[in-house]
Design an enzyme around this catalytic site. Structure first.
Site, PDB file in Angstrom:
ATOM      1  N   HIS A 113      -5.605   9.373   0.756  1.00 18.31           N
ATOM      2  CA  HIS A 113      -5.331   8.549   1.929  1.00 18.31           C
ATOM      3  C   HIS A 113      -5.995   9.120   3.189  1.00 18.31           C
ATOM      4  CE1 HIS A 113      -3.316   5.831   4.717  1.00 18.31           C
ATOM      5  NE2 HIS A 113      -3.021   5.107   3.662  1.00 18.31           N
ATOM      6  N   HIS A 119       3.674  -2.477   2.978  1.00 15.13           N
ATOM      7  CA  HIS A 119       3.764  -1.137   2.402  1.00 15.13           C
ATOM      8  C   HIS A 119       5.033  -0.987   1.581  1.00 15.13           C
ATOM      9  CE1 HIS A 119       0.886  -0.666   5.673  1.00 15.13           C
ATOM     10  NE2 HIS A 119       0.408   0.361   5.003  1.00 15.13           N
ATOM     11  N   HIS A 171      -6.393   3.035  -3.721  1.00 15.89           N
ATOM     12  CA  HIS A 171      -6.279   3.257  -2.265  1.00 15.89           C
ATOM     13  C   HIS A 171      -6.755   4.672  -1.924  1.00 15.89           C
ATOM     14  CE1 HIS A 171      -4.968   2.010   1.652  1.00 15.89           C
ATOM     15  NE2 HIS A 171      -3.890   2.765   1.716  1.00 15.89           N
ATOM     16  N   ASP A 221       0.813  -1.219   0.000  1.00 16.01           N
ATOM     17  CA  ASP A 221       0.000   0.000   0.000  1.00 16.01           C
ATOM     18  C   ASP A 221       0.850   1.275   0.000  1.00 16.01           C
ATOM     19  OD1 ASP A 221      -1.998  -1.878   0.329  1.00 16.01           O
ATOM     20  OD2 ASP A 221      -2.932  -0.883   2.042  1.00 16.01           O
ATOM     21  N   ASP A 222       0.181   2.347  -0.350  1.00 18.17           N
ATOM     22  CA  ASP A 222       0.664   3.730  -0.150  1.00 18.17           C
ATOM     23  C   ASP A 222       1.720   4.207  -1.134  1.00 18.17           C
ATOM     24  OD1 ASP A 222      -1.009   3.424   2.003  1.00 18.17           O
ATOM     25  OD2 ASP A 222       0.439   4.044   3.520  1.00 18.17           O
TER      26      ASP A 222
END
Ligand SMILES: [Zn+2]
Length: 298
Positions: A169, A264, A165, A113-114
């Site tokens: 965020h 991540h 995503h 993620d991210d």
């Protein structure tokens, strides 16, 4: 905005990663005492995740911009879509389950993620996935894609499966529907502009998409998921020692068939990945191709 400010924001962002909500993460145990967590119904899990997420908001980069997808499209290759048989589905615990008994159930789903953040992280991460013949979902944020469209293209060209995503965020669950829709759909748009494909998977930041997030993900043809095995990489700091061992211990302590593993795009995760995948293989697990998962939960 000054360079120092940007650096600070990036540092804040990196340190907090996806995590705050993540560690509460519904079924992401390891940091939660509940032994029955793995069997929690999704509704309970979601409630747990959302409570935590609200309690620990994460710095949102001011540069995030709100999501107009104005990035310059890069030239894209149109590679022939590889045919991947659909053999799995996702259950309400966000685990990956075979559709029939003949299919191997001892699999895990790898997710990162991210991103996208840096080619210096993405390339070695992809090298390791390639070495293990593994595919993974990369849940990207729109503001990062806008800053670095070339990095999204890099993930795509190297065979990463792209997931949505949200743009900024942020915790979506209490936001007005129009805002949630924009947070999600602007990512679909920018990813399509850059890669020619729209994401099929959605993971809400902090695991907290709420009913509206679920609805809008479904309306965009995406499978909504949080996770069922948190690596806790987001709790680690650069100065910590033994991060590889800790990350492996975190994942293996929660390991079960169909584990949906949350990681991540972080330097220590990239560094640990080869050892982690070797460990999982040693325990008899394979890596599920995200494209073999049905896009509807059941
Ligand atoms: Zn995140």
């Amino acid at each position: 905005m000054g360079k120092a400010t940007i650096t600070l924001l990036l540092a804040a962002c990196l340190l907090s990663a996806c995590s705050t909500g993540g560690n509460s993460g519904n079924t992401a145990k390891g940091n939660e005492p509940s032994p029955s967590a793995a069997a929690q119904p999704a509704a309970t899990a979601q409630a747990a995740a959302t409570t935590e997420a609200t309690a620990s908001p994460e710095a949102t980069p001011a540069a995030a911009g709100g999501g107009e997808s104005t990035a310059t499209p890069l030239p894209t290759e149109t590679t022939a879509a590889e045919e991947v048989p659909v053999l799995y589905h996702m259950n309400k615990n966000y685990d990956i389950v075979p559709n029939d008994e003949a299919t191997n159930k001892k699999v895990v789903l790898l997710t990162f993620d991210d991103g996208p953040k840096e080619a210096e992280l993405i390339n070695p991460l992809m090298d390791t996935l390639d070495k293990h013949k593994a595919k993974a979902i990369f849940f990207v944020n729109g503001y990062r894609v806008k800053e670095h469209p070339e990095l999204l293209e890099l993930i795509h060209k190297r065979g990463g499966v792209l997931g949505n995503h949200s743009w900024d965020h942020i915790v979506l669950k209490d936001k007005p529907e129009a805002e949630v829709k924009k947070q999600i759909e602007d990512v679909q748009t920018i990813v399509k502009e850059i890669t020619g494909e729209t994401p099929h998977f959605f993971r809400p930041p902090h695991g907290a998409g709420g009913d509206v997030g679920k609805k809008i993900a479904a309306a965009n043809g995406m499978l909504y998921m949080t996770w069922s095995n948190g690596s806790l990489d987001w709790e680690m700091k650069a100065k910590d020692t033994g991060k590889t061992e800790k990350l492996i211990a975190n994942v293996t302590s929660q390991l079960h068939s169909g584990s949906n593993i949350l990681m991540h795009e972080l330097p220590w995760t990239v560094e640990a990945l080869d050892s982690l995948l070797t460990t999982l293989e040693g325990k008899g697990y394979s890596f599920v191709d995200p494209r073999s998962i049905e896009l509807k939960m059941r």
